[in-house]
Design an enzyme around this catalytic site. Structure first.
Site, PDB file in Angstrom:
ATOM      1  N   ASP A  61       9.886   0.558  10.231  1.00 44.55           N
ATOM      2  CA  ASP A  61      10.314  -0.850  10.244  1.00 44.55           C
ATOM      3  C   ASP A  61      10.195  -1.408   8.828  1.00 44.55           C
ATOM      4  OD1 ASP A  61      10.803  -3.541  10.536  1.00 44.55           O
ATOM      5  OD2 ASP A  61       9.620  -3.749  12.371  1.00 44.55           O
ATOM      6  N   HIS A  77       7.680  -8.270   5.912  1.00 41.36           N
ATOM      7  CA  HIS A  77       6.327  -7.729   5.963  1.00 41.36           C
ATOM      8  C   HIS A  77       5.863  -7.117   4.642  1.00 41.36           C
ATOM      9  CE1 HIS A  77       6.831  -8.421  10.198  1.00 41.36           C
ATOM     10  NE2 HIS A  77       7.895  -7.643  10.208  1.00 41.36           N
TER      11      HIS A  77
END
Length: 287
Positions: free
Chosen positions: A189, A194
């Site tokens: 991911d 993030h």
């Protein structure tokens, strides 16, 4: 761009074939913080190839199609998409190496209204490539904060799993590392929310946040540790609702209520900020 519901429901999420090895299992475990205490002998088998135990929540990254919301074909304001709810059911214990197929599809969507966002419901079945055996089913709700008001039909949503009105029966505190998100992203991911401070600020966060599924994995590891004496094959299913972001480096507290043999309710918090980060959680274990 406004969501076209018919086009979105008909859109094809790439079918993914994936070969994985013990190294991938260990990298996933490191990405959810396993091994931060090198003297914790209940954790070491999850990161030691000579006696490897496989995290059941590894299913979340198997056959994973990546950050598909970023594809312009879906017409989403992808910067403002966040993980709303998640559930996984394990049909067979995951082997430490394999060749799997992940088939994802959008099964429904809900228009919450202009400035209220939209919900997209996605299901992924993970099967063994050779035998066709179903290993796991993953269900995900994507909250598209910038995509409401497209004129979708009103729908009644299922109520969340209730939290008991009593003190939890047990709890466990689980630390994360400031590097947790940077390690977890290596399991597939690569959403810059993030890892990139500028993207995080554009999305309204002061700094990069931890992947929701990393928080989910940390929680799953805590459940296996506290409820199943660190036996990952005992976990049959778990799910919950993401209610607040986690910042890498924070310590999570997993609160657990024992409902019945093989059934628990859980909630995950960040005590330092007095916030609930995974709410309305449920888990099923082999009785």
């Amino acid at each position: 761009m406004t969501i076209d519901p018919e086009q979105l429901l008909a859109a094809k999420i790439p079918r993914i074939e994936q070969r994985y090895t013990a190294r991938d299992c260990i990298l996933y475990a490191l990405g959810i913080g396993v091994g931060l205490d090198p003297m914790d002998e209940t954790d070491l088998p999850f990161v030691d190839e000579t006696r490897l135990k496989v995290e059941p929540t590894l299913a979340n990254v198997l056959g994973y199609p990546g950050f598909w919301q970023r594809d312009p074909a879906f017409g989403l304001d992808w910067v403002k998409t966040v993980h709303g709810e998640h559930a996984v059911r394990i049909h067979k214990p995951l082997p430490s190496a394999g060749h799997v197929v992940g088939a994802s599809r959008i099964v429904d969507l809900v228009d919450k209204g202009e400035r209220r966002g939209a919900l997209i419901f996605v299901e992924r079945e993970i099967t063994d490539q050779a035998s066709g055996d179903l290993l796991a089913t993953v269900r995900q709700t994507v909250f598209c904060r910038g995509d409401g008001g497209f004129g979708g039909p009103a729908k009644v949503l299922s109520p969340p799993h209730p939290i008991p009105e009593r003190a939890p029966d047990t709890h466990i505190d689980i630390p994360t590392s400031p590097q947790t998100a940077l390690i977890y992203r290596l399991s597939g991911d690569y959403n810059p929310l993030h890892s990139d401070p500028a993207t995080a600020r554009d999305a309204g966060f002061e700094r990069p946040i931890l992947h929701g599924l990393a928080t989910f994995g940390v929680t799953g590891h805590g459940l296996v540790k506290r409820v199943a004496d660190s036996d990952p094959t005992a976990l049959r299913a778990m799910g919950g609702r993401f209610s607040s972001p986690v910042f890498p480096g924070e310590t999570l507290r997993l609160e657990i209520w024992r409902d019945a043999p093989g059934q628990v309710t859980f909630r995950t918090t960040v005590p330092a900020r007095s916030v609930v980060v995974v709410n309305n959680g449920f888990a099923e274990f082999a009785a």
